[in-house]
Design an enzyme around this catalytic site. Structure first.
Site, mmCIF file in Angstrom:
data_model
loop_
_atom_site.group_PDB
_atom_site.id
_atom_site.type_symbol
_atom_site.label_atom_id
_atom_site.label_comp_id
_atom_site.label_asym_id
_atom_site.label_seq_id
_atom_site.Cartn_x
_atom_site.Cartn_y
_atom_site.Cartn_z
ATOM 1 N N CYS A 47 0.821 -1.221 0.000
ATOM 2 C CA CYS A 47 0.000 0.000 0.000
ATOM 3 C C CYS A 47 0.852 1.267 0.000
ATOM 4 C CB CYS A 47 -0.962 -0.010 1.184
ATOM 5 S SG CYS A 47 -2.107 -1.390 1.098
ATOM 6 N N HIS B 164 -3.750 6.928 2.104
ATOM 7 C CA HIS B 164 -4.058 5.639 1.464
ATOM 8 C C HIS B 164 -5.473 5.243 1.888
ATOM 9 C CE1 HIS B 164 -4.053 1.543 0.257
ATOM 10 N NE2 HIS B 164 -4.004 1.082 1.488
ATOM 11 N N ASN C 28 -10.069 -0.464 -1.456
ATOM 12 C CA ASN C 28 -8.606 -0.401 -1.351
ATOM 13 C C ASN C 28 -7.979 -0.998 -2.614
ATOM 14 O OD1 ASN C 28 -5.914 -0.623 -0.723
ATOM 15 N ND2 ASN C 28 -6.207 -1.560 1.289
HETATM 16 N N1 ACO Z 1 -19.341 -9.042 7.224
HETATM 17 C C1 ACO Z 1 -19.874 -9.311 8.419
HETATM 18 N N2 ACO Z 1 -19.151 -9.647 9.501
HETATM 19 C C2 ACO Z 1 -17.804 -9.679 9.331
HETATM 20 C C3 ACO Z 1 -17.194 -9.413 8.115
HETATM 21 C C4 ACO Z 1 -18.009 -9.075 7.028
HETATM 22 N N3 ACO Z 1 -17.519 -8.781 5.805
HETATM 23 N N4 ACO Z 1 -15.855 -9.509 8.265
HETATM 24 C C5 ACO Z 1 -15.631 -9.855 9.538
HETATM 25 N N5 ACO Z 1 -16.812 -9.954 10.194
HETATM 26 C C6 ACO Z 1 -17.046 -10.298 11.587
HETATM 27 C C7 ACO Z 1 -15.913 -11.069 12.196
HETATM 28 O O1 ACO Z 1 -16.021 -12.436 11.873
HETATM 29 C C8 ACO Z 1 -16.125 -10.799 13.660
HETATM 30 O O2 ACO Z 1 -17.148 -11.648 14.135
HETATM 31 P P1 ACO Z 1 -17.021 -12.333 15.600
HETATM 32 O O3 ACO Z 1 -16.953 -11.172 16.555
HETATM 33 O O4 ACO Z 1 -18.250 -13.139 15.669
HETATM 34 O O5 ACO Z 1 -15.743 -13.109 15.539
HETATM 35 C C9 ACO Z 1 -16.662 -9.370 13.681
HETATM 36 O O6 ACO Z 1 -17.128 -9.102 12.345
HETATM 37 C C10 ACO Z 1 -15.629 -8.336 14.065
HETATM 38 O O7 ACO Z 1 -14.434 -8.632 13.342
HETATM 39 P P2 ACO Z 1 -13.156 -7.719 13.433
HETATM 40 O O8 ACO Z 1 -12.099 -8.261 12.518
HETATM 41 O O9 ACO Z 1 -12.790 -7.500 14.852
HETATM 42 O O10 ACO Z 1 -13.759 -6.366 12.862
HETATM 43 P P3 ACO Z 1 -13.080 -4.975 12.720
HETATM 44 O O11 ACO Z 1 -13.916 -3.951 13.317
HETATM 45 O O12 ACO Z 1 -11.617 -5.005 13.093
HETATM 46 O O13 ACO Z 1 -13.136 -4.739 11.133
HETATM 47 C C11 ACO Z 1 -11.705 -4.906 9.235
HETATM 48 C C12 ACO Z 1 -12.496 -5.655 10.284
HETATM 49 C C13 ACO Z 1 -12.682 -4.129 8.380
HETATM 50 C C14 ACO Z 1 -10.942 -5.912 8.370
HETATM 51 C C15 ACO Z 1 -10.734 -3.932 9.918
HETATM 52 O O14 ACO Z 1 -10.029 -4.572 10.940
HETATM 53 C C16 ACO Z 1 -9.751 -3.333 8.954
HETATM 54 O O15 ACO Z 1 -10.103 -2.617 8.023
HETATM 55 N N6 ACO Z 1 -8.437 -3.563 9.171
HETATM 56 C C17 ACO Z 1 -7.422 -3.037 8.307
HETATM 57 C C18 ACO Z 1 -7.122 -4.067 7.318
HETATM 58 C C19 ACO Z 1 -6.746 -3.517 5.982
HETATM 59 O O16 ACO Z 1 -7.173 -2.464 5.584
HETATM 60 N N7 ACO Z 1 -5.953 -4.268 5.234
HETATM 61 C C20 ACO Z 1 -5.692 -3.928 3.906
HETATM 62 C C21 ACO Z 1 -4.319 -3.612 3.575
HETATM 63 S S1 ACO Z 1 -3.387 -2.799 4.744
HETATM 64 C C22 ACO Z 1 -3.607 -1.282 4.539
HETATM 65 O O17 ACO Z 1 -3.960 -0.907 3.459
HETATM 66 C C23 ACO Z 1 -3.475 -0.408 5.683
#
Ligand code: ACO
Length: 330
Positions: A115, A255, A285
């Site tokens: 990224c 980003h 993204n």
């Molecule tokens: N739909 C519904 N529920 C979902 C989904 C979905 N698409 N994805 C995950 N969940 C659920 C999980 O299973 C979890 O359920 P549980 O509590 O029963 O186990 C719940 O939602 C919460 O999951 P978390 O992973 O804790 O949710 P969070 O609030 O952290 O959001 C996310 C997840 C969106 C991936 C977030 O952590 C994020 O954006 N992280 C950054 C990752 C990223 O951007 N990576 C890309 C490249 S790196 C960069 O560009 C910076």
């Protein structure tokens, strides 16, 4: 050779026609529009037709840049393609793109900074202009993330899209151009976000495919925390060492990974939301392409004008991060 300031003299982007909405994803995995909107800010993303390579998106963005600037492809000296989804392991996507646009006098290479790839590439390209060695450097950020996403994994497939952005770098005539940059990496962050299969560590095999090792794997929650902290730190450092405050910025270009990461960063920096570039709702993204796509849109719609001060900031797999201060204009 003389030291001269490097600047962006043209910017453009290309995204594929195909839209994948949150409603479409509801039919593919156990998710819903509301969860995706609230947790990420993404409404839809653009996805290529299967088999469309990164070079095709990058070449289209590059052609648009050249036409905007009125420059012929054979005038380009160097092509740098930032990508984590190269057409193939080799030859480089830069070579494929060179052939596609007819940049017969250029040399080029791919740069893997995830990224942060576009900022790594922009800073690298600037060195060749500043040294006086080259006069026209094409910097492309392009990714076909749909080629490495598991569309059965709801935690990752909602986050990414496909797209490309490109800029032409030339010597600045006045005081515009790259003012300062900070780039960093911390390899201990590797296990939080990676694609384990297909390289020399785990060459492709029936087992790597069976174990879904050719897809993005991540610990979303940890990446989120590191990203917020990293983007804030690099922003504060580069502003501070240039004697600037966030209010000096016309546009903050982060980003586009998650709307909550963007908001948390902007709030900590006390930035006016109107001065923060956001298009994650439409494109998700696109990894190396998010920042040049934002720049392209901001330039086209008149948000940024000659002389405006911009701060481009990224955080991504590696971990990698970067901040580039830029005074917009030729
Ligand atoms: N739909 C519904 N529920 C979902 C989904 C979905 N698409 N994805 C995950 N969940 C659920 C999980 O299973 C979890 O359920 P549980 O509590 O029963 O186990 C719940 O939602 C919460 O999951 P978390 O992973 O804790 O949710 P969070 O609030 O952290 O959001 C996310 C997840 C969106 C991936 C977030 O952590 C994020 O954006 N992280 C950054 C990752 C990223 O951007 N990576 C890309 C490249 S790196 C960069 O560009 C910076």
């Amino acid at each position: 050779m003389p030291e001269q300031s490097a600047t962006i003299t043209a910017v453009s982007h290309y995204v594929p026609e195909g839209r994948l909405t949150n409603r479409d994803l509801e039919k593919m995995v156990d998710t819903d529009d509301r969860w995706i909107m609230e947790r990420t800010g993404i409404r839809e993303r653009r996805i290529v037709e299967q088999g469309t390579p990164t070079s095709s998106l990058g070449a289209e963005a590059a052609r648009r840049v050249l036409s905007e600037r009125g420059v012929e492809a054979d005038e380009i000296d160097l092509i740098i393609v930032a990508t984590v989804t190269p057409d193939m392991m080799f030859p480089s996507t830069a070579c494929v793109l060179q052939e596609k646009i007819g940049a017969s006098n250029a040399w080029g290479f791919d740069l893997s900074g995830a990224c942060s790839g576009f900022l790594y590439a922009l800073a690298t390209g600037a060195q060749f202009i500043q040294s006086g060695r080259h006069s026209k450097v094409l910097v492309v950020g392009a990714d076909v993330m749909s080629s490495i996403i598991d569309f059965e994994d709801r935690a990752t497939c909602v986050l990414f899209g496909d797209g490309a952005g490109a800029v032409l770098m030339e010597a600045a005539k006045g005081s515009n151009g790259v003012v300062d940059w900070i780039l960093g990496s911390d390899g201990s962050g590797g296990p939080y976000l990676y694609m384990p299969g297909g390289g020399s560590l785990h060459p492709p095999s029936a087992e790597t495919v069976e174990r879904k090792m050719h897809y993005v794997h991540q610990n979303g929650r940890s990446v989120f925390k590191f990203a917020v902290r990293g983007m804030i730190e690099v922003s504060e450092s580069i502003l501070q060492r240039n004697g600037l405050t966030p209010s000096d910025l016309k546009l903050f270009v982060p980003h586009q990974a998650n709307m909550r990461i963007i908001k948390a960063t902007a709030e900590k920096l006390r930035l006016d939301p109107a001065r923060v570039a956001v298009n994650i709702d439409r494109f998700a993204n696109t990894t190396a392409a998010t920042i040049p796509i934002c720049l392209s849109e901001a330039s086209t719609d008149g948000t940024i004008e000659e002389g405006d001060l911009l701060l481009l900031v990224s955080f991504g797999a590696g971990f990698t991060w970067g901040g580039i201060l830029l005074r917009w204009g030729c």
